[in-house]
Design a protein around this motif. Structure first.
Motif: not given
Length: 73
Positions: A38-46
């Motif tokens: 969820a943190n990876v998705i929310a960060s929008n870094i990828f």
């Protein structure tokens, strides 16, 4: 034994993307993976071809035995 955590996500158009993390914590849980994803998705870094990650599809820890034959220094 070398361990790798593999997180598989869908992009906005449904393409599959795998993010691999070497040597995850030993006692990793489903809750920890859900929170991290969820943190990876929310960060929008990828992004892949301009598309953001949308949802986690799967997560698994793989183990492999590695034997070094030669290592140049």
């Amino acid at each position: 034994m070398a361990k790798t955590l593999q997180l598989v996500f869908n992009t906005e158009s449904g393409k599959r993307v795998t993010i691999s993390i070497d040597e995850p914590v030993e006692d990793i849980s489903e809750e920890m993976v859900q929170t991290a994803a969820a943190n990876v998705i929310a960060s929008n870094i990828f992004s892949v071809e301009g598309e953001q990650l949308q949802q986690i599809v799967s997560a698994k820890v793989t183990e492999r035995h590695v034997t070094d034959i030669l290592e140049m220094k």
